[in-house]
Motif scaffolding. Sequence first.
Motif, PDB file in Angstrom:
ATOM      1  N   LYS A  51      31.090 -31.516  -6.797  1.00  0.00           N
ATOM      2  CA  LYS A  51      30.489 -30.176  -6.700  1.00  0.00           C
ATOM      3  C   LYS A  51      31.334 -29.220  -7.533  1.00  0.00           C
ATOM      4  O   LYS A  51      30.825 -28.392  -8.269  1.00  0.00           O
ATOM      5  CB  LYS A  51      30.431 -29.709  -5.259  1.00  0.00           C
ATOM      6  CG  LYS A  51      29.867 -28.312  -5.138  1.00  0.00           C
ATOM      7  CD  LYS A  51      29.867 -27.785  -3.744  1.00  0.00           C
ATOM      8  CE  LYS A  51      29.245 -26.388  -3.784  1.00  0.00           C
ATOM      9  NZ  LYS A  51      29.380 -25.706  -2.521  1.00  0.00           N
ATOM     10  N   GLU A  54      37.474 -29.730  -6.635  1.00  0.00           N
ATOM     11  CA  GLU A  54      38.115 -30.099  -5.371  1.00  0.00           C
ATOM     12  C   GLU A  54      37.149 -30.658  -4.331  1.00  0.00           C
ATOM     13  O   GLU A  54      37.575 -31.091  -3.262  1.00  0.00           O
ATOM     14  CB  GLU A  54      38.811 -28.874  -4.764  1.00  0.00           C
ATOM     15  CG  GLU A  54      39.921 -28.323  -5.618  1.00  0.00           C
ATOM     16  CD  GLU A  54      40.554 -27.086  -5.018  1.00  0.00           C
ATOM     17  OE1 GLU A  54      40.248 -26.734  -3.858  1.00  0.00           O
ATOM     18  OE2 GLU A  54      41.352 -26.452  -5.724  1.00  0.00           O
ATOM     19  N   THR A  55      35.843 -30.647  -4.630  1.00  0.00           N
ATOM     20  CA  THR A  55      34.843 -30.988  -3.619  1.00  0.00           C
ATOM     21  C   THR A  55      33.898 -32.076  -4.120  1.00  0.00           C
ATOM     22  O   THR A  55      33.403 -32.012  -5.246  1.00  0.00           O
ATOM     23  CB  THR A  55      34.018 -29.733  -3.241  1.00  0.00           C
ATOM     24  OG1 THR A  55      34.904 -28.660  -2.973  1.00  0.00           O
ATOM     25  CG2 THR A  55      33.141 -30.003  -2.032  1.00  0.00           C
ATOM     26  N   GLU A 146      29.329 -31.836   1.832  1.00  0.00           N
ATOM     27  CA  GLU A 146      30.285 -31.416   0.808  1.00  0.00           C
ATOM     28  C   GLU A 146      31.660 -31.465   1.458  1.00  0.00           C
ATOM     29  O   GLU A 146      31.914 -30.783   2.443  1.00  0.00           O
ATOM     30  CB  GLU A 146      29.978 -29.994   0.340  1.00  0.00           C
ATOM     31  CG  GLU A 146      28.617 -29.858  -0.294  1.00  0.00           C
ATOM     32  CD  GLU A 146      28.250 -28.416  -0.624  1.00  0.00           C
ATOM     33  OE1 GLU A 146      29.148 -27.537  -0.596  1.00  0.00           O
ATOM     34  OE2 GLU A 146      27.072 -28.182  -0.918  1.00  0.00           O
ATOM     35  N   LYS A 148      36.009 -31.758   0.761  1.00  0.00           N
ATOM     36  CA  LYS A 148      37.147 -31.650  -0.155  1.00  0.00           C
ATOM     37  C   LYS A 148      37.743 -33.039  -0.390  1.00  0.00           C
ATOM     38  O   LYS A 148      37.846 -33.851   0.534  1.00  0.00           O
ATOM     39  CB  LYS A 148      38.226 -30.722   0.412  1.00  0.00           C
ATOM     40  CG  LYS A 148      37.758 -29.303   0.656  1.00  0.00           C
ATOM     41  CD  LYS A 148      37.544 -28.583  -0.653  1.00  0.00           C
ATOM     42  CE  LYS A 148      37.182 -27.119  -0.402  1.00  0.00           C
ATOM     43  NZ  LYS A 148      36.657 -26.495  -1.600  1.00  0.00           N
TER      44      LYS A 148
END
Length: 173
Positions: A51, A54-55, A146, A148
């Motif tokens: 995404k 970091e995700t 979603e 991390k």
Amino acid sequence: MSFFEKTISKETIFNGKIIDLNVHTVELPNGKTSKREIINHAGGVAIIAYKDSETLFMVEQFRKPIEGVLLEIPAGKIEKNEDVLECAKRELEEEIGYRAKELKYLGRIVTSPGFCDEYIFIYKAEELYKGRDDLGDEDEFINVKEIKIDRVKEMIKEGKIIDAKTICALMMI
């Protein structure tokens, strides 16, 4: 010493929609014979879908063989005569509703080489943009999450993510 096992004969036990089952009679390196039950599978793709830096997009779905819900990276089966990259594009959109401006091949894994010839081809998807809204196939129910990347790695260590293709794919980034 060669470890190669020569197939002497092959008997088809089952031809299905997703797998075929064959019993091979093989000659072992020492000259003796043995039986090998082998599942043939067309293979699949799995996509590490970012995404942002970091995700990751993950999918949660019920898996009947283990009678439980798994958290996994988006993935799916290669259809007959389907190009692997085209399969990755299709599965990414079907599973999470996004397309990727950049889809990079990372490598492949064998899932259960003791009894199955399945390969899963791993891709990394970045620069995602919205695609379709209707997720999954008609017999597939998916929750998109979603998460991390650091949390995904923690969940693997905690035993909350046990899907092999997901764990392997994360080793490739």
